[in-house]
Design a protein around this motif. Structure first.
Motif, mmCIF file in Angstrom:
data_model
loop_
_atom_site.group_PDB
_atom_site.id
_atom_site.type_symbol
_atom_site.label_atom_id
_atom_site.label_comp_id
_atom_site.label_asym_id
_atom_site.label_seq_id
_atom_site.Cartn_x
_atom_site.Cartn_y
_atom_site.Cartn_z
ATOM 1 N N ASN A 149 0.821 -1.207 0.000
ATOM 2 C CA ASN A 149 0.000 0.000 0.000
ATOM 3 C C ASN A 149 0.857 1.261 0.000
ATOM 4 O OD1 ASN A 149 -2.274 -1.560 -0.013
ATOM 5 N ND2 ASN A 149 -2.718 -1.337 2.160
ATOM 6 N N TYR A 150 1.897 1.301 0.853
ATOM 7 C CA TYR A 150 2.750 2.497 0.893
ATOM 8 C C TYR A 150 3.451 2.712 -0.450
ATOM 9 C CZ TYR A 150 2.195 3.369 5.873
ATOM 10 O OH TYR A 150 1.685 3.685 7.099
ATOM 11 N N ILE A 151 4.041 1.651 -0.972
ATOM 12 C CA ILE A 151 4.786 1.794 -2.227
ATOM 13 C C ILE A 151 3.827 2.183 -3.348
ATOM 14 C CG2 ILE A 151 6.317 0.656 -3.871
ATOM 15 C CD1 ILE A 151 6.964 -1.320 -1.518
ATOM 16 N N GLY A 152 2.607 1.613 -3.299
ATOM 17 C CA GLY A 152 1.603 1.970 -4.306
ATOM 18 C C GLY A 152 1.406 3.475 -4.348
ATOM 19 N N PHE A 153 1.334 4.097 -3.173
ATOM 20 C CA PHE A 153 1.120 5.547 -3.156
ATOM 21 C C PHE A 153 2.350 6.310 -3.640
ATOM 22 C CE2 PHE A 153 -2.574 4.557 -0.530
ATOM 23 C CZ PHE A 153 -3.489 5.314 -1.235
ATOM 24 N N VAL A 154 3.542 5.803 -3.334
ATOM 25 C CA VAL A 154 4.752 6.447 -3.842
ATOM 26 C C VAL A 154 4.730 6.415 -5.370
ATOM 27 C CG1 VAL A 154 7.271 6.275 -3.993
ATOM 28 C CG2 VAL A 154 6.116 5.931 -1.790
ATOM 29 N N VAL A 155 4.369 5.270 -5.924
ATOM 30 C CA VAL A 155 4.361 5.127 -7.378
ATOM 31 C C VAL A 155 3.283 6.031 -8.006
ATOM 32 C CG1 VAL A 155 3.862 3.497 -9.256
ATOM 33 C CG2 VAL A 155 5.414 2.849 -7.424
ATOM 34 N N LEU A 205 1.475 1.855 -22.033
ATOM 35 C CA LEU A 205 1.890 1.694 -20.649
ATOM 36 C C LEU A 205 1.459 2.879 -19.781
ATOM 37 C CD1 LEU A 205 3.664 -0.450 -19.309
ATOM 38 C CD2 LEU A 205 5.579 1.116 -19.549
ATOM 39 N N MET A 206 1.826 4.089 -20.246
ATOM 40 C CA MET A 206 1.640 5.264 -19.398
ATOM 41 C C MET A 206 0.213 5.813 -19.429
ATOM 42 S SD MET A 206 4.403 5.387 -17.899
ATOM 43 C CE MET A 206 4.275 6.883 -16.946
ATOM 44 N N PHE A 207 -0.515 5.569 -20.534
ATOM 45 C CA PHE A 207 -1.860 6.142 -20.622
ATOM 46 C C PHE A 207 -2.963 5.131 -20.342
ATOM 47 C CE2 PHE A 207 0.651 9.253 -22.836
ATOM 48 C CZ PHE A 207 0.082 10.445 -22.419
ATOM 49 N N LEU A 232 -4.812 2.278 -15.146
ATOM 50 C CA LEU A 232 -5.728 1.207 -14.750
ATOM 51 C C LEU A 232 -5.220 0.506 -13.493
ATOM 52 C CD1 LEU A 232 -7.010 -0.884 -17.786
ATOM 53 C CD2 LEU A 232 -8.335 0.166 -15.953
ATOM 54 N N GLN A 233 -3.929 0.257 -13.440
ATOM 55 C CA GLN A 233 -3.370 -0.437 -12.282
ATOM 56 C C GLN A 233 -3.476 0.430 -11.032
ATOM 57 O OE1 GLN A 233 -2.940 -3.359 -12.078
ATOM 58 N NE2 GLN A 233 -1.152 -4.072 -10.991
ATOM 59 N N MET A 234 -3.260 1.741 -11.222
ATOM 60 C CA MET A 234 -3.345 2.631 -10.066
ATOM 61 C C MET A 234 -4.784 2.740 -9.570
ATOM 62 S SD MET A 234 -0.539 5.563 -10.992
ATOM 63 C CE MET A 234 -1.468 6.223 -12.332
ATOM 64 N N ILE A 235 -5.717 2.843 -10.517
ATOM 65 C CA ILE A 235 -7.129 2.983 -10.118
ATOM 66 C C ILE A 235 -7.623 1.704 -9.443
ATOM 67 C CG2 ILE A 235 -9.492 3.214 -10.994
ATOM 68 C CD1 ILE A 235 -8.230 5.073 -13.192
ATOM 69 N N HIS A 244 -6.482 -5.959 -11.885
ATOM 70 C CA HIS A 244 -5.257 -5.680 -11.130
ATOM 71 C C HIS A 244 -4.256 -6.839 -11.271
ATOM 72 C CE1 HIS A 244 -3.387 -2.966 -8.197
ATOM 73 N NE2 HIS A 244 -2.963 -4.023 -7.532
ATOM 74 N N VAL A 245 -4.756 -8.047 -11.245
ATOM 75 C CA VAL A 245 -3.878 -9.218 -11.289
ATOM 76 C C VAL A 245 -3.315 -9.443 -12.693
ATOM 77 C CG1 VAL A 245 -3.847 -11.723 -11.120
ATOM 78 C CG2 VAL A 245 -4.856 -10.373 -9.299
ATOM 79 N N LEU A 246 -4.151 -9.300 -13.706
ATOM 80 C CA LEU A 246 -3.645 -9.492 -15.068
ATOM 81 C C LEU A 246 -2.569 -8.451 -15.367
ATOM 82 C CD1 LEU A 246 -6.842 -10.434 -17.114
ATOM 83 C CD2 LEU A 246 -4.933 -11.911 -16.444
ATOM 84 N N LEU A 247 -2.818 -7.206 -14.947
ATOM 85 C CA LEU A 247 -1.807 -6.171 -15.169
ATOM 86 C C LEU A 247 -0.553 -6.453 -14.346
ATOM 87 C CD1 LEU A 247 -4.018 -2.979 -15.418
ATOM 88 C CD2 LEU A 247 -2.583 -3.966 -17.190
ATOM 89 N N PHE A 248 -0.745 -7.028 -13.176
ATOM 90 C CA PHE A 248 0.407 -7.420 -12.358
ATOM 91 C C PHE A 248 1.302 -8.394 -13.130
ATOM 92 C CE2 PHE A 248 1.454 -11.277 -9.850
ATOM 93 C CZ PHE A 248 2.619 -10.842 -9.251
ATOM 94 N N PHE A 249 0.684 -9.376 -13.760
ATOM 95 C CA PHE A 249 1.486 -10.318 -14.551
ATOM 96 C C PHE A 249 2.137 -9.578 -15.713
ATOM 97 C CE2 PHE A 249 -1.452 -13.619 -12.741
ATOM 98 C CZ PHE A 249 -0.467 -14.243 -11.986
#
Ligand code: HEM
Lengths: 369, 206
Positions: B54-60, B129-131, B136-139, B167-172
């Motif tokens: 969670n913390y790293i998610g917010f940093v990113v 990736l960026m758009f 999507l991963q952040m949301i 979230h999981v598919l993007l994680f992979f």
């Protein structure tokens, strides 16, 4: 011969003596109606020494809906020190009646309750009585109650759980889907309770409503759904079940939550006894998801349960229930593995070609110079 | 060796963003792995992994804000978008280069300049990736962070399992992206050239 006669006589007298204990309603005991002549009056109250008013009213309708009334328990079964009413007095019974002991009928629970922080609370002989949690006149069956109803009816009357669980990720979600006693009474068996939520009516359908809409009844339900008569609704059968509901124009979702079985050990709540290891639940082999039941709730607060294969939790038929990691969809992991294998394969193949073709490039460089 | 010159290709904000993002993403993948596969992986306890994630998610997410601010603030965002006319031929040329010519030692058809940093394959990958993928991963990550508070939005998307699936598919995808991306970064004129450039800002041009 003589001896036999004697024995039956003793038996006869003995059973006469014991009859009132077994069949209290057979003996000339005081009827509820007699008590209600006074206690059905909602203005009946007395002023206590501290000046506070104490209500002595008993709501007849609610009492008649109680599990005790349904089981023929009368006023004097609990208030057992009233043997008869003396109508000559304004108050036809003793002004100070003895405390009611739930224990005499609920021995197992009373025994289980001994090993509980609540029984030991205070230490100086003060214990929390059964009815502080359960109430007394209007006790109903607990089985059909949802997690929120169970929590509101019990623990939340006295505890503010927000204080003790800051460490718990997704605290509110846990409280909404996991009954307090699932964690706090570690010995009690638990199961995933599945109910059908009707999106058009915006409510949970009870057994009757669902069965009527499906055009069947309690006896017809399993033969209709459990087509291989295994006693368990497996993934395939569950899928068909969802189609069946759609065909009857029942649009809704399945709601899942983790509850305890209503058994005496549920009272074994103790300080520091709750489990704080997330991995107990959040792995696919967790025993917490072993037992999955579809609930057909009845009006009297009991439930008819039907066993469902736990694999159903790992499907999209339950779009609104996901216990992180614990009920994860395995297909996604396979897709992920394929993606990683493909990516790594391309990289390795390219690297391999690069190494293989080093001499070619070297020749070219030499040529250039 | 005479035609070698240094060009300033990665401005400081970009380098800062990039390395925070790289470290952050690797750590998100590692903690994410621990969260999803608590039965197989045991680098942390699940409780620790979730807190870290969670913390790293917010940093990113904050760092993504830095990227947006820099690229939109300076107008440099246009380097992410291809010129329609040359796009298709360039893509084909670039694919041929990576697939065949690179092994022969032919030069890269794309010439890096500060205003035209990415070749057209890079442009496609980074725009996606960026758009799309990062937002999507952040949301979805944000929604999973407070399931109870965001219940309304989660249900709008079809339920917790759907949000989690994205979230999981993007994680992979990100897991493998990090590997492929790092490998491609070794395809400069020397294996370490691009890495050095992302620290110093200067790329050698031939
Ligand atoms: C961009 C790279 C990211 C990767 C690779 C990643 C990976 C993962 C993985 C694998 C899971 C486990 C999901 C499951 O088992 O179903 C997860 C869960 C989660 N992720 Fe991410 N994630 C990323 C970004 C984010 C971001 C930016 C946030 C925002 C704070 C976030 C928040 C969460 C949350 C809250 C969970 C659920 C944990 C919980 O229930 O407490 N993630 N992530």
């Amino acid at each position: 011969m003589k001896k036999k006669k004697y024995t039956s006589l003793v038996l006869g007298i003995f059973s006469l003596l014991i009859a009132p204990l077994i069949f209290p309603s057979l003996c000339p005991a005081v009827e509820n109606e007699e008590c209600m002549e006074c206690h059905a009056d909602d203005t009946l109250a007395r002023t206590k020494s501290e000046g506070m008013k104490e209500n002595l009213f008993v709501n007849q309708e609610n009492f008649e809906n109680s599990v005790h009334h349904a089981n023929d328990i009368t006023c004097v079964d609990c208030h057992s020190d009233i043997e008869k009413l003396d109508w000559d007095n304004e108050i036809p019974h003793s002004e100070r009646l003895a405390a009611v002991f739930c224990d005499k009928c609920h021995e197992e629970e009373a025994e289980a309750y001994v090993d509980s922080v609540h029984k030991k609370a205070g230490g100086k002989g003060i214990t929390i009585p059964c009815y502080a949690c359960h109430g007394y006149h209007y006790v109903t069956h607990l089985e059909a109650e949802s997690v929120l109803e169970r929590e509101n009816g019990f623990c939340l009357k006295c505890h503010n759980p927000n204080k003790f669980h800051e460490w718990l990720p997704q605290m509110e979600t846990h409280f909404a889907y996991v009954e307090c006693t699932v964690c706090h009474a570690p010995e009690v068996p638990r199961y995933i309770n599945l109910r059908f939520f009707d999106l058009a009516k915006q409510k949970f359908l009870d057994g009757n409503e669902l069965l009527t809409a499906m055009g069947t009844d309690y006896d017809g339900f399993m033969p209709l759904v459990d087509t291989d008569s295994s006693g368990i609704i497996d993934i395939k059968e569950f899928e068909n079940f969802t189609y069946m509901l759609l065909a009857k124009d029942l649009r809704g979702t399945f709601h899942a939550e983790l509850v305890v079985a209503i058994e005496p050990v549920v009272h074994h709540v103790n300080r520091g006894a709750a489990n704080r290891e997330c991995e107990m639940c959040h792995i696919p082999t967790s025993l917490f998801f072993e037992n999955v039941r579809f609930a057909l709730n009845k009006e009297d607060g009991t439930t008819e349960h039907h066993q469902v294969d736990r694999k159903v939790l790992e499907t999209y038929y339950l779009k609104h229930f996901y216990a992180l990691g614990g009920t994860r969809i395995r297909l996604l992991d396979q897709i992920g593995l394929a993606m990683i294998a493909a990516g790594a394969g391309v990289v390795l193949a390219h690297l391999f070609m690069r190494i293989l073709t080093i001499p070619t490039r070297k020749k070219k460089m030499d040529h250039k110079i | 060796m005479d035609n070698k010159k240094l060009i300033y290709i990665h401005p400081l904000p970009v380098r800062i963003w990039h390395w925070i993002n790289a470290v952050g993403m690797v750590m998100l993948v590692v903690t994410g792995l621990q969260i999803r596969f608590a039965d197989i992986v045991s680098l942390f306890t699940l409780e620790e992994a979730i807190t870290l994630h969670n913390y790293i998610g917010f940093v990113v997410i904050g760092n993504y804000g830095l990227w947006v601010a820099f690229y939109f603030g300076t107008g440099k965002i246009k380097i992410y978008f291809p010129t329609p006319k040359t796009f298709l031929p360039n893509t084909i040329k670039q694919m041929k280069y990576y697939g065949v010519d690179i092994f022969k030692g032919d030069p890269n058809p794309h010439h890096m300049t500060p205003d035209n940093k990415f070749n057209s394959l890079q442009q496609q990958a980074y725009v996606g990736l960026m758009f799309i993928f990062m937002p999507l991963q952040m949301i979805t990550g944000l929604l999973l962070w407070r399931v109870n508070d965001f219940e309304k939005y989660i249900n709008m998307l079809g339920g917790i399992k759907i949000v989690d699936t994205i979230h999981v598919l993007l994680f992979f995808f990100f897991s493998i992206f990090i590997v492929v991306h790092s490998y491609l970064a070794t395809l400069g004129h020397t294996p370490l050239a691009h890495f050095k450039a992302m620290f110093t800002g200067f790329e050698e041009s031939h």
